[in-house]
Design a protein around this motif. Structure first.
Motif, short mmCIF file in Angstrom:
data_model
loop_
_atom_site.label_atom_id
_atom_site.label_comp_id
_atom_site.label_asym_id
_atom_site.label_seq_id
_atom_site.Cartn_x
_atom_site.Cartn_y
_atom_site.Cartn_z
N ARG A 129 -27.36 25.16 -20.89
CA ARG A 129 -26.95 23.96 -21.61
C ARG A 129 -26.49 24.30 -23.03
O ARG A 129 -25.52 23.73 -23.53
N ALA A 130 -27.18 25.20 -23.69
CA ALA A 130 -26.79 25.61 -25.04
C ALA A 130 -25.43 26.29 -25.02
O ALA A 130 -24.58 26.03 -25.88
N ALA A 131 -25.21 27.15 -24.04
CA ALA A 131 -23.92 27.84 -23.93
C ALA A 131 -22.81 26.84 -23.63
O ALA A 131 -21.70 26.93 -24.18
N LYS A 132 -23.09 25.86 -22.78
CA LYS A 132 -22.10 24.84 -22.45
C LYS A 132 -21.77 24.00 -23.69
O LYS A 132 -20.59 23.73 -23.98
N ALA A 133 -22.77 23.62 -24.45
CA ALA A 133 -22.55 22.84 -25.67
C ALA A 133 -21.72 23.64 -26.68
O ALA A 133 -20.85 23.10 -27.36
N LYS A 134 -22.01 24.94 -26.77
CA LYS A 134 -21.26 25.79 -27.70
C LYS A 134 -19.80 25.89 -27.29
O LYS A 134 -18.90 25.80 -28.13
N MET A 135 -19.53 26.03 -25.99
CA MET A 135 -18.15 26.10 -25.52
C MET A 135 -17.42 24.78 -25.78
O MET A 135 -16.25 24.78 -26.18
N GLU A 136 -18.08 23.65 -25.57
CA GLU A 136 -17.46 22.35 -25.82
C GLU A 136 -17.18 22.17 -27.31
O GLU A 136 -16.14 21.63 -27.69
N ALA A 170 -11.07 23.73 -31.85
CA ALA A 170 -9.69 24.17 -31.66
C ALA A 170 -8.75 22.97 -31.66
O ALA A 170 -7.66 23.03 -32.26
N ALA A 171 -9.15 21.89 -31.03
CA ALA A 171 -8.33 20.69 -31.03
C ALA A 171 -8.19 20.12 -32.44
O ALA A 171 -7.12 19.65 -32.84
N ASN A 172 -9.27 20.14 -33.21
CA ASN A 172 -9.23 19.64 -34.58
C ASN A 172 -8.34 20.51 -35.45
O ASN A 172 -7.63 20.00 -36.33
N ARG A 173 -8.35 21.82 -35.23
CA ARG A 173 -7.49 22.70 -36.01
C ARG A 173 -6.02 22.37 -35.76
O ARG A 173 -5.20 22.39 -36.68
N VAL A 174 -5.70 22.05 -34.51
CA VAL A 174 -4.32 21.69 -34.19
C VAL A 174 -3.96 20.35 -34.83
O VAL A 174 -2.88 20.20 -35.41
#
Length: 63
Positions: A11-18, A24-28
């Motif tokens: 779950r922690a890894a999934k949250a980190k990937m999200e 990345a979307a915010n940077r764009v």
């Protein structure tokens, strides 16, 4: 046989990937320079002016 997975770590890894995907979307979306924002605003103003000039007299303003 399936691999045993620690759900808390998964779950922690999934949250980190999200979170990374959202960053990345915010940077764009928000990571543009002042010049880029000004260029986009000028282009939008030019587009609106062109569209308003093409409007017929009998068209309602909101249409």
């Amino acid at each position: 046989m399936a691999e045993v997975v620690n759900l808390r770590k998964w779950r922690a890894a999934k949250a980190k990937m999200e979170a990374e995907a959202q960053a990345a979307a915010n940077r764009v979306a928000f990571g543009r320079t002042k010049g880029q924002k000004a260029r986009d605003a000028a282009e939008e103003a030019r587009r609106r002016t062109l569209l308003d000039q093409a409007r017929r007299e009998d068209d309602p303003p909101g249409a």
